[in-house]
Design an enzyme around this catalytic site. Structure first.
Site, PDB file in Angstrom:
ATOM      1  N   CYS A 130       0.820  -1.228   0.000  1.00  0.00           N
ATOM      2  CA  CYS A 130       0.000   0.000   0.000  1.00  0.00           C
ATOM      3  C   CYS A 130       0.851   1.274   0.000  1.00  0.00           C
ATOM      4  O   CYS A 130       0.567   2.225  -0.727  1.00  0.00           O
ATOM      5  CB  CYS A 130      -0.955   0.003   1.190  1.00  0.00           C
ATOM      6  SG  CYS A 130      -0.254  -0.612   2.715  1.00  0.00           S
ATOM      7  N   HIS A 237      -2.655   6.466   4.412  1.00  0.00           N
ATOM      8  CA  HIS A 237      -1.225   6.600   4.686  1.00  0.00           C
ATOM      9  C   HIS A 237      -0.757   7.968   4.179  1.00  0.00           C
ATOM     10  O   HIS A 237      -1.139   8.406   3.082  1.00  0.00           O
ATOM     11  CB  HIS A 237      -0.423   5.541   3.933  1.00  0.00           C
ATOM     12  CG  HIS A 237      -0.644   4.133   4.418  1.00  0.00           C
ATOM     13  ND1 HIS A 237      -1.298   3.821   5.587  1.00  0.00           N
ATOM     14  CD2 HIS A 237      -0.245   2.942   3.874  1.00  0.00           C
ATOM     15  CE1 HIS A 237      -1.310   2.509   5.746  1.00  0.00           C
ATOM     16  NE2 HIS A 237      -0.691   1.950   4.722  1.00  0.00           N
ATOM     17  N   ASN A 310      -5.254   3.919   1.931  1.00  0.00           N
ATOM     18  CA  ASN A 310      -4.459   2.688   1.797  1.00  0.00           C
ATOM     19  C   ASN A 310      -5.289   1.457   1.482  1.00  0.00           C
ATOM     20  O   ASN A 310      -4.778   0.494   0.901  1.00  0.00           O
ATOM     21  CB  ASN A 310      -3.661   2.438   3.088  1.00  0.00           C
ATOM     22  CG  ASN A 310      -4.537   2.429   4.320  1.00  0.00           C
ATOM     23  OD1 ASN A 310      -5.208   3.423   4.621  1.00  0.00           O
ATOM     24  ND2 ASN A 310      -4.561   1.329   5.036  1.00  0.00           N
TER      25      ASN A 310
HETATM   26  N1  LIG Z   1      -4.970  -3.447   5.026  1.00  0.00           N
HETATM   27  C1  LIG Z   1      -4.197  -2.925   4.055  1.00  0.00           C
HETATM   28  O1  LIG Z   1      -3.968  -1.692   3.942  1.00  0.00           O
HETATM   29  C2  LIG Z   1      -3.567  -3.806   3.028  1.00  0.00           C
HETATM   30  C3  LIG Z   1      -3.015  -3.193   1.931  1.00  0.00           C
HETATM   31  C4  LIG Z   1      -2.419  -3.957   0.948  1.00  0.00           C
HETATM   32  C5  LIG Z   1      -2.381  -5.320   1.109  1.00  0.00           C
HETATM   33  N2  LIG Z   1      -2.921  -5.909   2.194  1.00  0.00           N
HETATM   34  C6  LIG Z   1      -2.839  -7.377   2.275  1.00  0.00           C
HETATM   35  O2  LIG Z   1      -4.125  -7.952   2.059  1.00  0.00           O
HETATM   36  C7  LIG Z   1      -4.258  -9.126   2.851  1.00  0.00           C
HETATM   37  C8  LIG Z   1      -5.474  -8.999   3.735  1.00  0.00           C
HETATM   38  O3  LIG Z   1      -5.365  -7.840   4.522  1.00  0.00           O
HETATM   39  P1  LIG Z   1      -6.584  -7.265   5.369  1.00  0.00           P
HETATM   40  O4  LIG Z   1      -6.088  -5.975   5.876  1.00  0.00           O
HETATM   41  O5  LIG Z   1      -7.855  -7.315   4.614  1.00  0.00           O
HETATM   42  O6  LIG Z   1      -6.636  -8.360   6.575  1.00  0.00           O
HETATM   43  P2  LIG Z   1      -7.865  -8.819   7.492  1.00  0.00           P
HETATM   44  O7  LIG Z   1      -8.817  -7.713   7.688  1.00  0.00           O
HETATM   45  O8  LIG Z   1      -7.229  -9.457   8.671  1.00  0.00           O
HETATM   46  O9  LIG Z   1      -8.602  -9.953   6.603  1.00  0.00           O
HETATM   47  C9  LIG Z   1      -8.003 -11.184   6.315  1.00  0.00           C
HETATM   48  C10 LIG Z   1      -8.888 -11.972   5.355  1.00  0.00           C
HETATM   49  O10 LIG Z   1      -8.183 -13.162   4.980  1.00  0.00           O
HETATM   50  C11 LIG Z   1      -9.030 -14.289   5.226  1.00  0.00           C
HETATM   51  N3  LIG Z   1      -8.206 -15.452   5.562  1.00  0.00           N
HETATM   52  C12 LIG Z   1      -7.283 -15.580   6.525  1.00  0.00           C
HETATM   53  N4  LIG Z   1      -6.746 -16.818   6.500  1.00  0.00           N
HETATM   54  C13 LIG Z   1      -7.340 -17.481   5.489  1.00  0.00           C
HETATM   55  C14 LIG Z   1      -7.240 -18.787   4.964  1.00  0.00           C
HETATM   56  N5  LIG Z   1      -6.398 -19.697   5.483  1.00  0.00           N
HETATM   57  N6  LIG Z   1      -8.025 -19.142   3.909  1.00  0.00           N
HETATM   58  C15 LIG Z   1      -8.888 -18.255   3.379  1.00  0.00           C
HETATM   59  N7  LIG Z   1      -9.043 -16.986   3.838  1.00  0.00           N
HETATM   60  C16 LIG Z   1      -8.277 -16.622   4.883  1.00  0.00           C
HETATM   61  C17 LIG Z   1      -9.885 -13.859   6.401  1.00  0.00           C
HETATM   62  O11 LIG Z   1     -11.032 -14.695   6.470  1.00  0.00           O
HETATM   63  P3  LIG Z   1     -11.790 -15.043   7.844  1.00  0.00           P
HETATM   64  O12 LIG Z   1     -12.916 -14.047   7.985  1.00  0.00           O
HETATM   65  O13 LIG Z   1     -12.325 -16.417   7.584  1.00  0.00           O
HETATM   66  O14 LIG Z   1     -10.820 -14.990   8.953  1.00  0.00           O
HETATM   67  C18 LIG Z   1     -10.209 -12.427   5.978  1.00  0.00           C
HETATM   68  O15 LIG Z   1     -11.208 -12.440   4.979  1.00  0.00           O
HETATM   69  C19 LIG Z   1      -2.935  -9.285   3.588  1.00  0.00           C
HETATM   70  O16 LIG Z   1      -2.114 -10.142   2.837  1.00  0.00           O
HETATM   71  C20 LIG Z   1      -2.383  -7.899   3.611  1.00  0.00           C
HETATM   72  O17 LIG Z   1      -0.974  -7.887   3.714  1.00  0.00           O
HETATM   73  C21 LIG Z   1      -3.530  -5.188   3.171  1.00  0.00           C
END
Ligand SMILES: NC(=O)c1ccc[n+]([C@@H]2O[C@H](COP(=O)([O-])OP(=O)(O)OC[C@H]3O[C@@H](n4cnc5c(N)ncnc54)[C@H](OP(=O)(O)O)[C@@H]3O)[C@@H](O)[C@H]2O)c1
Length: 331
Positions: A130, A237, A310
């Site tokens: 991000c 951010h 972000n």
């Molecule tokens: N937040 C940001 O600004 C941002 C920016 C760029 C990239 N990212 C990336 O995007 C990804 C998700 O981030 P987030 O911020 O959305 O995190 P989050 O709010 O913690 O959400 C995680 C998601 O992943 C799912 N998940 C976790 N383990 C899994 C598995 N074994 N199989 C299938 N689904 C699974 C969760 O499902 P459940 O509901 O079943 O737990 C939930 O839907 C990460 O890799 C992060 O690095 C985040």
């Protein structure tokens, strides 16, 4: 326009839910739509385009059905295991985790910056970090014009960058509760620590910015350094970026270049207290740039302040823009 079958993996998360919003807003031509997550939220419901969808558990068989594009945001481990399975079934994965970003076989794309890299994908395309995405939108037009020699990033990153758990740490921390996600309280605090520490003393987040900048701008020689800081802000951010150029520049022309750059909104009127702010950028897809001033300590350099949402441009919107490029080329 051809209608596609599309899956969102990690649909219940911070980024996943925003995927649904952005896909609705931009009206992607979707035929069959699937939402997937872990067993924890399998069976729960999500609404998309006014219709309820049941969250499916992601398994090895999830891609047995025909899916053209899958937007993954479910962590690096999930992408490591399931993106190759999806790709082997002919599905194009656009992955938000850091798992594939530096893989030489995987394009790392910001559509305003290097859309041409989409062409060489082998069914996996990586969405950059991000904090890198918003910096790239700002740096690309300046690199094209003045050739960037060195970049110094200092970031002020929102808690939403650490997912729902990060968001809750600030919300609960403001009520006096101890943190669960971060190693220290984030309320009323700044943590110079995002992701894990590496042997060179940098954090992984800092090295992501260094390495991804070079890959996206196709310049392994570019000198880049970063300090990334988590701040008690829910969304958006903010980044202070110091840039040194090989060529000289006139400030008027540089401002005009930024103003005309794709995806940029220039808010550069310090006399009227106008500069990009996290609270204003939230909910928008553009990258906001201001506080543009010559770095008087070097021959040719500039300081800029760059703010973006972000979760939108830094994650969901960028990935959906990549999907749009792919769909265009499917016609
Ligand atoms: N937040 C940001 O600004 C941002 C920016 C760029 C990239 N990212 C990336 O995007 C990804 C998700 O981030 P987030 O911020 O959305 O995190 P989050 O709010 O913690 O959400 C995680 C998601 O992943 C799912 N998940 C976790 N383990 C899994 C598995 N074994 N199989 C299938 N689904 C699974 C969760 O499902 P459940 O509901 O079943 O737990 C939930 O839907 C990460 O890799 C992060 O690095 C985040």
């Amino acid at each position: 326009m051809k209608k596609i079958n599309l899956a969102v993996v990690g649909a219940t998360g911070m980024v996943g839910r925003t995927f649904l919003k952005v896909l609705e807003e931009r009206q992607l031509p979707i035929d069959n739509f699937y939402v997937m997550a872990s067993s924890r939220s399998a069976g729960s419901k999500l609404t998309f385009n006014g219709k309820e969808y049941t969250v499916e558990e992601l398994t090895e068989h999830s891609f047995d059905k025909p899916i053209d594009i899958a937007l993954f945001s479910a962590g690096g481990g999930t992408s490591e295991k399931f993106a190759p399975i999806a790709a082997a079934h002919g599905c194009i994965v656009i992955d938000n985790s850091s798992q594939w970003r530096m893989d030489p076989e995987v394009p790392l794309v910001v559509p305003e910056v290097n859309p041409e890299d989409i062409a060489w994908h082998k069914n996996i395309i990586a969405n950059p970090n991000c904090s890198t995405i918003q910096a790239m939108v700002a740096l690309k037009p300046l690199d094209d014009k003045y050739k960037i020699k060195r970049v110094v990033y200092s970031t002020y990153q929102a808690v939403s960058g650490a997912g729902l758990a990060g968001w809750k740490d600030l919300e609960n921390g403001l009520k006096g509760e101890a943190p669960k996600k971060f190693p220290h309280p984030i309320a009323n605090n700044c943590l110079p620590h995002i992701d894990v520490f590496l042997d060179n003393g940098y954090t992984k987040e800092e090295m992501k910015m260094v390495n991804e900048t070079r890959k996206i701008l196709h310049n392994d020689e570019m000198r880049v350094t970063a300090t990334t800081v988590r701040v008690p802000v829910f969304d958006c951010h903010s980044e202070s970026i110091n840039i040194e150029f090989e060529k000289p520049f006139e400030m008027d022309e540089l401002l005009e270049t930024l103003k005309n750059a794709p995806g940029v909104v220039l808010q550069n009127n310090s006399a009227a207290n106008e500069y990009p702010l996290a609270v204003d950028a939230a909910g928008h897809d553009e990258v906001f740039i201001g506080r543009v001033r010559r770095d008087e300590s070097v021959e040719s350099g500039v300081n800029i302040w760059v703010v973006a949402d972000n979760i939108r441009k830094g994650a969901a919107t960028n990935a959906v823009q990549i999907a749009e490029e792919i769909i265009k080329n499917m016609q």
